[in-house]
Design a protein around this motif. Structure first.
Motif, PDB file in Angstrom:
ATOM      1  N   SER A 155      21.107  13.969 -33.404  1.00 24.34           N
ATOM      2  CA  SER A 155      20.058  13.928 -32.783  1.00 24.34           C
ATOM      3  C   SER A 155      19.948  12.756 -32.077  1.00 24.34           C
ATOM      4  O   SER A 155      18.745  11.750 -32.412  1.00 24.34           O
ATOM      5  N   LYS A 157      18.861   9.792 -29.910  1.00 22.38           N
ATOM      6  CA  LYS A 157      17.638   9.379 -28.922  1.00 22.38           C
ATOM      7  C   LYS A 157      17.925   9.451 -27.511  1.00 22.38           C
ATOM      8  O   LYS A 157      19.309   9.160 -26.956  1.00 22.38           O
ATOM      9  N   LYS A 442      16.397  16.455 -32.219  1.00 21.26           N
ATOM     10  CA  LYS A 442      15.020  16.473 -32.817  1.00 21.26           C
ATOM     11  C   LYS A 442      14.360  15.213 -31.835  1.00 21.26           C
ATOM     12  O   LYS A 442      13.064  15.016 -31.759  1.00 21.26           O
ATOM     13  N   ASN A 443      15.120  14.794 -31.074  1.00 22.00           N
ATOM     14  CA  ASN A 443      14.614  13.892 -30.316  1.00 22.00           C
ATOM     15  C   ASN A 443      14.412  14.196 -28.754  1.00 22.00           C
ATOM     16  O   ASN A 443      14.351  13.110 -27.744  1.00 22.00           O
TER      17      ASN A 443
END
Length: 459
Positions: A155, A157, A442-443
């Protein structure tokens, strides 16, 4: 993101083949460690995969948006209505960039640094900068600083686009430094499909890419602590001197490889857009007979200059550089006579490259005088530059970038393009992010951007 791809598998197999060759005693490689695949094995696969991406679905989608093509079948028909399926073309291109050339180039750079093979470091940095430039031009904010680390970070960023452009320039500066070094280690030769190890040409490409990506930032000039046009012009002075310096991938070098744009045209997914064909006809542009053919009286892309199995893929060219120079000079001084000179040099270079000996020099000269001469104010001159650049940069995502930052050429949106993904129906400003990122990273940025949400340099 996918972590294992066809490219990685091919490279791993190639590395194992190398190990059992007669050169095994010359290369100290751990066959179980892909980070130790030698640079000369990684490089040709990276070059071909970048060319394949630059001729594939990303440029087809952007070409539909800027009305080079009309999508009439399969997914291009949806794109024609400004609907971009997050699970199809964008998914493929995103994954193929990250899991293909980008992660492989990072491995090559790391290996080359450890071995002190500086030219491979420079080539890797140059090609990685090109990949980042392409990806951010399509999607805006993208993973980079935490990406390219395989399964160690699933994940990563999304870095702000401003940071991506800074990273691009840093990579290119580093490439130039490495190209200026001398050393006794491995140097690229036949493994470098693009230039055969000609480092002087690689250095020119690095400067040309600096110019390209500075010019992307013209809408941000007021907010930056430098003038993008000035920076672009400075880079131009050290870049290509002629079409002999062009970086293009030579499809046809192997019977098993063909230009992927050939498939789109052969399968009939796209045809020339009447907006583009009408422009070329109105200007009596001789390139029209090379960009498309007539089939049953209708314009057709199949087996044209850019869509035959062996058509080259233009990656960075002298004519693009001269268009950049023309615009940079115009932005710095609207009365600079060298701006028109650069424009005319660009048009001549492209017409000669595309048409060859099929048209006489007198035809080129007449066309240039009629269509590449300045008149009027700054805006009219800019319109002239971008219109000619638009014609010359056929089949390149750079034309979509130029349209978004200048508003030229003036295009009429598809009247059927208003939909929830593209509210208002204007020509899209970006691609949709891929489904896998939305579901598993998730980012992932929220809220989900529409095709009309502008990213940093387009605001």
């Amino acid at each position: 993101m996918k972590k294992v791809t066809k490219t990685i598998k091919i490279i791993s197999i190639a590395a194992l083949m190398l190990l059992v060759s007669c050169e095994i005693s010359e290369v100290n490689i751990n066959p179980n460690s892909p980070t130790q695949v030698p640079e000369n094995v990684i490089l040709p696969f990276a070059e071909e995969s970048i060319a394949r991406l630059m001729a594939g679905s990303g440029q087809v989608m952007s070409g539909i948006f800027v009305q080079y093509y009309e999508g009439i079948d399969n997914h291009p028909r949806q794109v024609q209505q400004y609907v971009v399926n997050e699970a199809l073309y964008v998914e493929w291109d995103w994954n193929d960039y990250y899991d293909g050339p980008m992660i492989n180039l990072k491995k090559m750079i790391d290996v080359a640094k450890g071995n002190g093979n500086f030219y491979y470091v420079g080539i890797g940095n140059t090609l990685l900068a090109l990949c980042l430039g392409n990806v951010t031009s399509l999607w805006g904010d993208i993973p980079y600083s935490e990406a390219l680390d395989g399964a160690n970070n699933k994940s990563p960023k999304f870095d702000p686009q401003k940071n991506i452009y800074e990273a691009i320039q840093t990579l290119l500066d580093s490439a130039i430094v490495n190209f200026n070094k001398t050393y006794n280690g491995r140097k690229p030769t036949t493994d470098d499909i693009l230039f055969g190890g000609d480092i002087a040409k690689w250095k020119k490409v690095a400067y040309a890419l600096k110019a390209r990506y500075y010019m992307h930032l013209t809408k941000r000039s007021v907010q930056l602590d430098f003038n993008p046009a000035q920076k672009a012009l400075e880079a131009c002075q050290n870049a290509m001197a002629s079409t002999n310096d062009d970086m293009q991938f030579p499809y046809g070098y192997s019977a098993s490889e063909y230009n992927p744009f050939y498939s789109f045209a052969r399968l009939g997914y796209i045809i020339p857009n009447i907006s583009f064909t009408s422009l070329l006809s109105a200007l009596n542009d001789p390139r029209k007979d090379f960009y498309y053919k007539k089939k049953f009286g209708l314009a057709n892309l199949e087996n044209s200059y850019f869509t035959s199995p062996n058509s080259p893929v233009f990656m960075v060219t002298y004519h693009e550089l001269k268009f950049i120079e023309a615009e940079a000079r115009l932005r710095l001084d609207a009365n600079d006579p060298l701006a028109q000179t650069a424009l005319q040099d660009a048009v001549r270079a492209n017409m000669t490259k595309i048409c060859g000996a099929a048209i006489p020099q007198s035809t080129i000269d007449s066309y240039v005088t009629a269509n590449a001469s300045f008149s009027g104010d700054f805006e009219n001159k800019l319109k002239t530059i971008i219109r000619q650049k638009y014609i010359a940069m056929f089949a390149s995502i750079e034309s979509w970038s130029d349209y978004r930052r200048t508003g030229y050429p003036v295009l009429t949106p598809n009247p059927n393009g208003d939909n929830p993904q593209n509210p208002g129906g204007a020509i899209p400003r970006r691609l949709a992010y891929p489904q896998t990122e939305r579901l598993y990273n998730k980012n992932f940025p929220t809220p989900l951007p529409t095709l009309q949400d502008r990213f940093w340099w387009d605001e």
